[in-house]
Design a protein around this motif. Structure first.
Motif, PDB file in Angstrom:
ATOM      1  N   ALA A 205      29.600  69.344  22.115  1.00 49.94           N
ATOM      2  CA  ALA A 205      28.745  68.193  21.827  1.00 49.94           C
ATOM      3  C   ALA A 205      27.960  67.785  23.066  1.00 49.94           C
ATOM      4  O   ALA A 205      28.496  67.751  24.173  1.00 49.94           O
ATOM      5  CB  ALA A 205      29.595  67.025  21.340  1.00 49.94           C
ATOM      6  N   ALA A 206      26.692  67.466  22.881  1.00 47.72           N
ATOM      7  CA  ALA A 206      25.858  67.051  24.015  1.00 47.72           C
ATOM      8  C   ALA A 206      26.287  65.693  24.551  1.00 47.72           C
ATOM      9  O   ALA A 206      26.280  65.453  25.764  1.00 47.72           O
ATOM     10  CB  ALA A 206      24.394  67.009  23.586  1.00 47.72           C
ATOM     11  N   ILE A 207      26.649  64.785  23.654  1.00 46.39           N
ATOM     12  CA  ILE A 207      27.170  63.463  24.035  1.00 46.39           C
ATOM     13  C   ILE A 207      28.629  63.456  23.594  1.00 46.39           C
ATOM     14  O   ILE A 207      28.932  63.505  22.404  1.00 46.39           O
ATOM     15  CB  ILE A 207      26.406  62.331  23.325  1.00 46.39           C
ATOM     16  CG1 ILE A 207      24.895  62.480  23.530  1.00 46.39           C
ATOM     17  CG2 ILE A 207      26.904  60.976  23.804  1.00 46.39           C
ATOM     18  CD1 ILE A 207      24.429  62.327  24.953  1.00 46.39           C
ATOM     19  N   ARG A 208      29.557  63.426  24.546  1.00 44.68           N
ATOM     20  CA  ARG A 208      30.957  63.605  24.159  1.00 44.68           C
ATOM     21  C   ARG A 208      31.885  62.686  24.955  1.00 44.68           C
ATOM     22  O   ARG A 208      31.514  62.132  25.991  1.00 44.68           O
ATOM     23  CB  ARG A 208      31.386  65.053  24.341  1.00 44.68           C
ATOM     24  CG  ARG A 208      31.292  65.587  25.759  1.00 44.68           C
ATOM     25  CD  ARG A 208      31.569  67.089  25.795  1.00 44.68           C
ATOM     26  NE  ARG A 208      31.535  67.628  27.143  1.00 44.68           N
ATOM     27  CZ  ARG A 208      30.428  68.053  27.751  1.00 44.68           C
ATOM     28  NH1 ARG A 208      29.267  68.017  27.103  1.00 44.68           N
ATOM     29  NH2 ARG A 208      30.488  68.537  28.976  1.00 44.68           N
ATOM     30  N   ALA A 209      33.094  62.572  24.397  1.00 42.35           N
ATOM     31  CA  ALA A 209      34.145  61.802  25.055  1.00 42.35           C
ATOM     32  C   ALA A 209      35.147  62.759  25.670  1.00 42.35           C
ATOM     33  O   ALA A 209      35.623  63.678  25.002  1.00 42.35           O
ATOM     34  CB  ALA A 209      34.838  60.899  24.045  1.00 42.35           C
TER      35      ALA A 209
ATOM     36  N   GLY B 153      41.479  51.115  17.454  1.00 40.17           N
ATOM     37  CA  GLY B 153      41.617  52.346  16.689  1.00 40.17           C
ATOM     38  C   GLY B 153      40.883  53.515  17.303  1.00 40.17           C
ATOM     39  O   GLY B 153      39.774  53.375  17.850  1.00 40.17           O
ATOM     40  N   GLY B 154      41.509  54.700  17.202  1.00 48.73           N
ATOM     41  CA  GLY B 154      40.893  55.901  17.761  1.00 48.73           C
ATOM     42  C   GLY B 154      39.587  56.277  17.106  1.00 48.73           C
ATOM     43  O   GLY B 154      38.728  56.918  17.724  1.00 48.73           O
ATOM     44  N   HIS B 155      39.401  55.871  15.823  1.00 45.71           N
ATOM     45  CA  HIS B 155      38.153  56.205  15.130  1.00 45.71           C
ATOM     46  C   HIS B 155      36.945  55.500  15.749  1.00 45.71           C
ATOM     47  O   HIS B 155      35.803  55.912  15.522  1.00 45.71           O
ATOM     48  CB  HIS B 155      38.264  55.848  13.648  1.00 45.71           C
ATOM     49  CG  HIS B 155      38.645  54.418  13.388  1.00 45.71           C
ATOM     50  ND1 HIS B 155      39.903  53.927  13.611  1.00 45.71           N
ATOM     51  CD2 HIS B 155      37.919  53.363  12.929  1.00 45.71           C
ATOM     52  CE1 HIS B 155      39.949  52.643  13.288  1.00 45.71           C
ATOM     53  NE2 HIS B 155      38.751  52.281  12.882  1.00 45.71           N
ATOM     54  N   ALA B 156      37.185  54.444  16.535  1.00 40.27           N
ATOM     55  CA  ALA B 156      36.071  53.746  17.187  1.00 40.27           C
ATOM     56  C   ALA B 156      35.380  54.625  18.223  1.00 40.27           C
ATOM     57  O   ALA B 156      34.218  54.391  18.567  1.00 40.27           O
ATOM     58  CB  ALA B 156      36.569  52.463  17.840  1.00 40.27           C
TER      59      ALA B 156
ATOM     60  N   LEU C  15      47.503  51.515  13.329  1.00 41.96           N
ATOM     61  CA  LEU C  15      48.705  50.686  13.215  1.00 41.96           C
ATOM     62  C   LEU C  15      49.873  51.304  13.971  1.00 41.96           C
ATOM     63  O   LEU C  15      50.652  50.584  14.613  1.00 41.96           O
ATOM     64  CB  LEU C  15      49.056  50.520  11.737  1.00 41.96           C
ATOM     65  CG  LEU C  15      50.335  49.726  11.424  1.00 41.96           C
ATOM     66  CD1 LEU C  15      50.194  48.279  11.896  1.00 41.96           C
ATOM     67  CD2 LEU C  15      50.642  49.774   9.928  1.00 41.96           C
ATOM     68  N   ALA C  16      49.995  52.629  13.918  1.00 46.03           N
ATOM     69  CA  ALA C  16      51.091  53.295  14.617  1.00 46.03           C
ATOM     70  C   ALA C  16      51.019  53.054  16.123  1.00 46.03           C
ATOM     71  O   ALA C  16      52.051  52.869  16.787  1.00 46.03           O
ATOM     72  CB  ALA C  16      51.065  54.794  14.322  1.00 46.03           C
ATOM     73  N   VAL C  17      49.805  53.024  16.662  1.00 49.28           N
ATOM     74  CA  VAL C  17      49.638  52.795  18.101  1.00 49.28           C
ATOM     75  C   VAL C  17      49.832  51.317  18.430  1.00 49.28           C
ATOM     76  O   VAL C  17      50.587  50.952  19.336  1.00 49.28           O
ATOM     77  CB  VAL C  17      48.252  53.281  18.568  1.00 49.28           C
ATOM     78  CG1 VAL C  17      48.039  52.954  20.044  1.00 49.28           C
ATOM     79  CG2 VAL C  17      48.100  54.776  18.333  1.00 49.28           C
TER      80      VAL C  17
ATOM     81  N   ASP D 209      45.221  52.176  25.033  1.00 46.28           N
ATOM     82  CA  ASP D 209      46.160  51.207  25.594  1.00 46.28           C
ATOM     83  C   ASP D 209      47.170  50.793  24.521  1.00 46.28           C
ATOM     84  O   ASP D 209      47.170  51.306  23.402  1.00 46.28           O
ATOM     85  CB  ASP D 209      45.424  50.005  26.190  1.00 46.28           C
ATOM     86  CG  ASP D 209      44.713  49.146  25.143  1.00 46.28           C
ATOM     87  OD1 ASP D 209      44.949  49.335  23.937  1.00 46.28           O
ATOM     88  OD2 ASP D 209      43.909  48.267  25.542  1.00 46.28           O
ATOM     89  N   GLU D 210      48.052  49.852  24.879  1.00 44.67           N
ATOM     90  CA  GLU D 210      49.124  49.461  23.960  1.00 44.67           C
ATOM     91  C   GLU D 210      48.608  48.771  22.710  1.00 44.67           C
ATOM     92  O   GLU D 210      49.331  48.626  21.723  1.00 44.67           O
ATOM     93  CB  GLU D 210      50.120  48.543  24.695  1.00 44.67           C
ATOM     94  CG  GLU D 210      49.616  47.146  25.014  1.00 44.67           C
ATOM     95  CD  GLU D 210      48.663  47.104  26.209  1.00 44.67           C
ATOM     96  OE1 GLU D 210      48.109  46.032  26.482  1.00 44.67           O
ATOM     97  OE2 GLU D 210      48.483  48.159  26.873  1.00 44.67           O
ATOM     98  N   ARG D 211      47.336  48.358  22.699  1.00 41.17           N
ATOM     99  CA  ARG D 211      46.739  47.724  21.523  1.00 41.17           C
ATOM    100  C   ARG D 211      45.892  48.700  20.723  1.00 41.17           C
ATOM    101  O   ARG D 211      45.242  48.312  19.753  1.00 41.17           O
ATOM    102  CB  ARG D 211      45.874  46.531  21.946  1.00 41.17           C
ATOM    103  CG  ARG D 211      46.601  45.470  22.740  1.00 41.17           C
ATOM    104  CD  ARG D 211      47.369  44.520  21.843  1.00 41.17           C
ATOM    105  NE  ARG D 211      46.502  43.501  21.265  1.00 41.17           N
ATOM    106  CZ  ARG D 211      46.927  42.523  20.468  1.00 41.17           C
ATOM    107  NH1 ARG D 211      48.222  42.456  20.155  1.00 41.17           N
ATOM    108  NH2 ARG D 211      46.110  41.624  19.970  1.00 41.17           N
ATOM    109  N   GLY D 212      45.896  49.963  21.116  1.00 42.07           N
ATOM    110  CA  GLY D 212      45.141  50.970  20.381  1.00 42.07           C
ATOM    111  C   GLY D 212      43.666  51.012  20.705  1.00 42.07           C
ATOM    112  O   GLY D 212      42.875  51.608  19.969  1.00 42.07           O
TER     113      GLY D 212
END
Length: 472
Positions: free
Chosen positions: A247-251, A281-284, A350-352, A257-260
């Motif tokens: 991906a050209a723009i990637r993470a 959330g990781g989807h963010a 929620l799991a995180v 963190d403890e709050r996800g």
């Protein structure tokens, strides 16, 4: 809105002036469909809905300052009478968009994450110039043109959210305000029953990139094969985003963190910068990357993009709103809407967020899934049941598959989990209020509750009641 005399509005909408309407009277905006939102200089558009008919409020709208009413039948007020108010509203917005040559139109679509991405992108483009974006998720045949009509001569960016329930919907919206940048987030299972399959959903979402000019840019999710394939459907240049190394723009180096809330290095062709999201959330991460890619295209430096992403907080309600009660119970209100993909993402969050804490969920049967409904709702329940939750409340009708899945998931967790671990409480209740009443007495300080379901269930009410301490 760019000011327009009533005579010009009638010409654009193929309407006729009525009720002593002065053709020289000028509408300066805003254009509204709720008579309570009328301001001096407004145009009130009267729609006939299931519960109320806007035509009944025409005279009051004019008394409150509206210049005239855009109406489907004669009313007791100055009006422009048109055959179809929805078509007339679209025509008016199309004409207004065409008169904004200095504005860059950016369209955002996808099965999930549109509103969050739109909110992030609007924040980013506002750093460059005056920006108009829809409130909430005004992304259909009414909300979309209303957003376009908020633009004026000073507007430099129109960030628009485009949704679809059928093939052709996005193409119709794109004709109102033709985009020069199109962002496609993902192809999931939302409205699966309406479309009949993911391939059809991909066809619908891809109408956005087909609407782009040769000089435009298609911003595509490199992590979604169905989105990646849309590059072949446009003559525009493509720019990819995602976690993929291609991906050209990637993470890169993503952590939580403890709050996800995720942190990562934002990598672009011209450099990198650290991002620490305040969104849950990781989807963010994917939503942030999509917004970053579009912002990169309009010339925002990577350091500025990272700074704005790190400062952004949820702007639209009922989307991963995380609130701590005074007793330490955390309520996650993600009740705006739900589909199988967003449910999975919510359970992961929620799991995180609930690691080391007792976790509960209030969910409901998902809608508009067609022939796949029973299987997908069973899987949603199974994910909840197997997720190590202390309790699961299923609210509303058609709950059978969700309950069956939750019980099957709980049995699966019992077999594979530590000996002696208690099974989750799994109950069915009729509505949102009953869900809060059932769950309230279960909760202890430190617990975490996810509230998520289809819009029709109004589970945000459950979250509100729990925050008020209902059932304690």
């Amino acid at each position: 809105m760019i000011p327009l005399p009533l005579a010009r509005i009638a010409e654009i909408t193929s309407g006729a002036l009525s009720g002593m309407a002065d053709p020289r009277a000028v509408v300066r905006g805003p254009v509204v469909i709720d008579s309570r939102a009328v301001e001096p200089g407004s145009l009130f558009v009267a729609f006939r809905g299931a519960r109320a008919d806007g035509h009944d409020y025409a005279a009051q709208a004019v008394r409150d300052g509206a210049v005239a009413v855009l109406a489907g039948r004669p009313v007791e007020a100055p009006a422009v009478i048109v055959p179809d108010t929805t078509a007339a509203l679209a025509a008016l917005a199309t004409a207004q968009a065409a008169s904004l040559p200095k504005a860059t139109v950016i369209g955002v679509t996808g099965s999930a994450g549109k509103t969050t991405t739109k909110d992030l992108l609007a924040r980013l483009t506002a750093r460059v110039g005056p920006t108009i974006a829809p409130a909430g998720n005004h992304n259909n045949e009414i909300g979309h043109p209303l957003t376009v009509l908020k633009a004026d001569a000073a507007t430099r960016y129109l960030v628009l959210e485009l949704s679809a329930r059928h093939i052709g919907h996005i193409a119709d919206l794109a004709r109102i305000a033709p985009p020069s940048i199109g962002v496609v987030l993902n192809v999931g299972t939302a409205h699966l029953g309406e479309f009949g399959g993911q391939e059809a959903i991909a066809k619908a979402k891809g109408e956005l990139v087909e609407a782009l000019p040769r000089t435009g840019v298609a911003v595509l999710n490199a992590d979604d094969p169905l989105v990646r394939a849309m590059a072949a459907r446009t003559d525009a240049r493509t720019l990819t985003f995602g976690r993929s190394e291609h991906a050209a723009i990637r993470a890169e180096d993503v952590t939580a963190d403890e709050r996800g809330r995720a942190a990562f290095t934002l990598r672009t062709p011209s450099g990198s910068a650290p991002v620490k999201l305040r969104l849950y959330g990781g989807h963010a991460v994917s939503n942030a990357l999509a917004a970053a890619a579009a912002a990169y295209e309009v010339g925002l430096p990577v350091a500025a993009i990272a700074e704005e992403l790190s400062a952004a907080e949820p702007r639209s309600r009922w989307r991963m709103e995380v609130t701590d009660r005074p007793d330490g119970v955390t309520i996650v209100n993600d009740a705006y809407n739900a589909n199988p993909d967003s449910m999975r993402a919510a359970f992961e969050a929620l799991a995180v967020l609930g690691r080391g804490r007792r976790r509960f969920a209030v969910i409901a049967s998902l809608r508009e899934l067609g022939e796949e409904s029973a299987a997908l709702n069973f899987e949603t329940g199974r994910l909840a049941g197997a997720g190590g939750l202390a309790g699961i409340v299923v609210a509303g009708p058609d709950a059978g598959p969700v309950l069956e899945g939750a019980r099957a998931g709980a049995e699966e967790a019992q077999r594979s989990g530590p000996p002696g671990a208690p099974p989750p409480h799994i109950v069915h209740v009729p509505d949102a209020a009953a869900a809060a009443a059932e769950l309230g007495p279960w909760l202890r300080p430190g617990d975490v509750v996810l509230v998520k379901g289809p819009r029709a269930m109004e589970l945000e009410r459950t979250a509100e009641l729990l925050l008020e301490g209902a059932g304690r």
